[in-house]
Design an enzyme around this catalytic site. Structure first.
Site, mmCIF file in Angstrom:
data_model
loop_
_atom_site.group_PDB
_atom_site.id
_atom_site.type_symbol
_atom_site.label_atom_id
_atom_site.label_comp_id
_atom_site.label_asym_id
_atom_site.label_seq_id
_atom_site.Cartn_x
_atom_site.Cartn_y
_atom_site.Cartn_z
ATOM 1 N N GLY A 57 8.761 7.342 7.917
ATOM 2 C CA GLY A 57 8.013 8.198 7.083
ATOM 3 C C GLY A 57 6.554 8.307 7.836
ATOM 4 O O GLY A 57 5.782 9.387 7.802
ATOM 5 N N ASP A 114 -3.640 0.275 6.678
ATOM 6 C CA ASP A 114 -3.350 -0.727 5.688
ATOM 7 C C ASP A 114 -3.879 -0.116 4.369
ATOM 8 O O ASP A 114 -5.093 0.272 4.318
ATOM 9 C CB ASP A 114 -3.880 -2.029 5.770
ATOM 10 C CG ASP A 114 -3.156 -3.124 4.971
ATOM 11 O OD1 ASP A 114 -1.992 -3.106 4.921
ATOM 12 O OD2 ASP A 114 -3.803 -3.951 4.297
HETATM 13 P P1 IMP Z 1 1.046 -0.212 3.203
HETATM 14 O O1 IMP Z 1 -0.451 0.297 3.410
HETATM 15 O O2 IMP Z 1 1.967 0.477 3.610
HETATM 16 O O3 IMP Z 1 1.103 -1.640 3.400
HETATM 17 O O4 IMP Z 1 1.113 0.072 1.503
HETATM 18 C C1 IMP Z 1 0.379 -0.560 0.471
HETATM 19 C C2 IMP Z 1 0.960 -0.204 -0.708
HETATM 20 O O5 IMP Z 1 -0.299 0.092 -1.447
HETATM 21 C C3 IMP Z 1 2.053 0.795 -0.691
HETATM 22 O O6 IMP Z 1 3.161 0.387 -1.160
HETATM 23 C C4 IMP Z 1 1.490 1.296 -2.422
HETATM 24 O O7 IMP Z 1 1.938 0.390 -3.341
HETATM 25 C C5 IMP Z 1 0.130 1.286 -2.361
HETATM 26 N N1 IMP Z 1 -0.543 2.553 -1.926
HETATM 27 C C6 IMP Z 1 -1.102 2.918 -0.894
HETATM 28 N N2 IMP Z 1 -1.478 3.948 -0.540
HETATM 29 C C7 IMP Z 1 -1.112 4.806 -1.867
HETATM 30 C C8 IMP Z 1 -1.046 6.097 -2.490
HETATM 31 O O8 IMP Z 1 -1.519 6.887 -1.838
HETATM 32 N N3 IMP Z 1 -0.503 6.225 -3.647
HETATM 33 C C9 IMP Z 1 0.100 5.273 -4.371
HETATM 34 N N4 IMP Z 1 0.286 4.051 -3.934
HETATM 35 C C10 IMP Z 1 -0.336 3.750 -2.760
#
Ligand code: IMP
Length: 206
Positions: A20, A77
């Protein structure tokens, strides 16, 4: 003003295994490159996210993939920082949602957050997104976007993902979980980081 190295190639590798996310980034950057293979297309795994900041984690993921694929690579990140918790969950945002078997449940993660907040009067929080563009020779450029808001309880809305239903952006009446996706995307930490990246490193096609 810092001058950034511009991306002029055809191939930009997306340093993620989340289909995604790869699709979303490819859509956003479609005008600026021809191909957006994922790290998996080069047989690469994910490096361990050992950084203490979003920027450090984005950088280690992008460098890892750029050096091994031989192409420029982009990594992100992101996560939620809470003022009363000294910035936690921060880089642990995804891990706060994992149970013992590694399954993610953000309903539970938001309950954990609410418990950790207790009676704290200060409910300020912010989302951060760090993006890193890395070249195979090791050069990197990092951009951060941030959106400030506060945490609501009970949570509201079923749109979005992760902590969206708990996050009320400053100056708005709807949580990220209640907003239409386009309204969130207009003000989100991710949109702001991408705007900076594009302005600095990509050129609109002639
Ligand atoms: P990663 O950057 O894919 O490792 O995601 C980090 C985590 O931060 C995600 O699994 C969500 O828990 C949280 N997160 C990051 N961006 C968002 C957002 O736009 N909405 C809600 N949660 C977020």
């Amino acid at each position: 003003m810092t001058s950034y190295r511009r991306f002029r190639g055809d191939t930009l590798v997306i340093a993620s295994h989340n289909a995604g996310k790869v699709r979303e980034i490819a859509d956003l950057l479609a005008p600026y490159a021809g191909r957006f293979p994922s790290a998996g297309a080069f047989g690469l795994d994910d490096p361990e996210e050992t950084g203490e900041t979003f920027a450090a984690n984005a950088e280690l993921k992008a460098r890892y993939v750029a050096e091994r694929s031989g192409h420029p690579a982009l990594a992100d990140d992101s996560g939620l920082a809470v003022a009363a918790l000294d910035g936690r969950p921060g880089v642990q945002s995804a891990r706060w949602a994992e149970d013992a078997s590694g399954r993610r449940d953000f309903g539970r993660a938001m309950e954990r957050l609410e418990e950790a907040l207790g009676n704290a009067a200060d409910r300020r929080a912010w989302f951060i997104c760090a993006l890193c563009l890395a070249w195979p020779d090791g050069e990197t450029a990092v951009f951060e976007g941030r959106v400030d808001g506060s945490l609501v309880w009970p949570v509201r809305g079923a749109n979005g993902f992760g902590y969206d239903p708990m996050f009320l952006p400053d100056g708005h009446q709807l949580t990220f979980g209640e907003m239409e996706p386009a309204a969130k995307h207009a003000i989100s930490h991710r949109a702001r980081a991408f705007a900076k990246l594009v302005a600095a490193c990509f050129e609109a096609p002639a």
